[in-house]
Design an enzyme around this catalytic site. Sequence first.
Site: not given
Length: 324
Positions: A195, A205, A217, A248
């Site tokens: 990811k 979000r 992140r 992803k």
Amino acid sequence: MVFPEYRPRRLRRNEAFRSLIRETRLDASQLIYPLFVMPGKNKRDEIASMPGVFRLSVDQLAKEAKDCLALGVNHLLLFGLPEKKDAMGTGAHARDGIVQRAIKELKNAAPEMMLTTDVCLCEYTDHGHCGCIIGNQVDNDATLEILAKTALSHAEAGADMVAPSDMMDGRVGEIRAALDENNFDQVPIMAYSVKYASAFYGPFREAADCAPKSGDRKAYQMDPANAREALREATLDVDEGADILMVKPAMAYLDIIKSLRDEFDLPIAAYHVSGEYAMIKAAAANGWIDEERVMAESLLAIKRAGADIIITYYAKDMARRLKG
Ligand code: PBG
């Protein structure tokens, strides 16, 4: 074989020939439809940046599940918006939490619908990070226990599969152990193995109200520049007991899907994420592209790259198109 003996156009002459030699086909049974569940009653809030995608209150889920089943979509991925958030994301594993209630409602209304849950803390923490913060960083090992508790609470509520998306190191093994110790050895883990820290999650979000209040992140999700690291991440998840490996986002990472397909024999899933969906919707709304065809071509490309399973907000539309 060279021209003129070989003419590739011979087998493109009509749809019957094209269909005869088609290498890749989509099937509704391999699509997973994400659902956002919110508190309240009688709520159907359309997400502004994701036309056609709604946040639903628990009482609206049964109808949605039945609509999906009628189209041949029998896997849902559940995301929850809790009533309250706190520093440790305790709402994620509350026995009567939003996802836990959603699972019970759905299992009652449509037992044949398969339910996978997103296991992460970002929707449940007041700071919006995917783990708990100790000192000034997202603490990996302290988060593991909370994630395992969350996965277990989903299984107890009746989830068929869990999908950790937090990107903490070691979470697949921790979740596997917690499930096995509690007689959930039959609940598979679809790991968000690869990811990336991607800007394509923007609309999600907004939908899940989970943007980090400060920072980003990048200290836990992967750097989009890295391909070899994807194999290391996937290897760890295989060793820790993952049943399905996920990549992803999807469209900008087809090379990663292909390399996981070549390296591993587990099923591969790809998440066609919110920003990918929103871009097609926005261009189509302007009349710049043919939405249906771009949707079908995008999902086909993801499958051709090597994904068995596609998680997509287009699952229902695609299934409708496949029905003809
Ligand atoms: C939660 C989570 C995210 C997505 C799935 N699970 C957001 C994020 O990591 O910031 C994104 C899905 C999408 O964009 O459709 N960690």
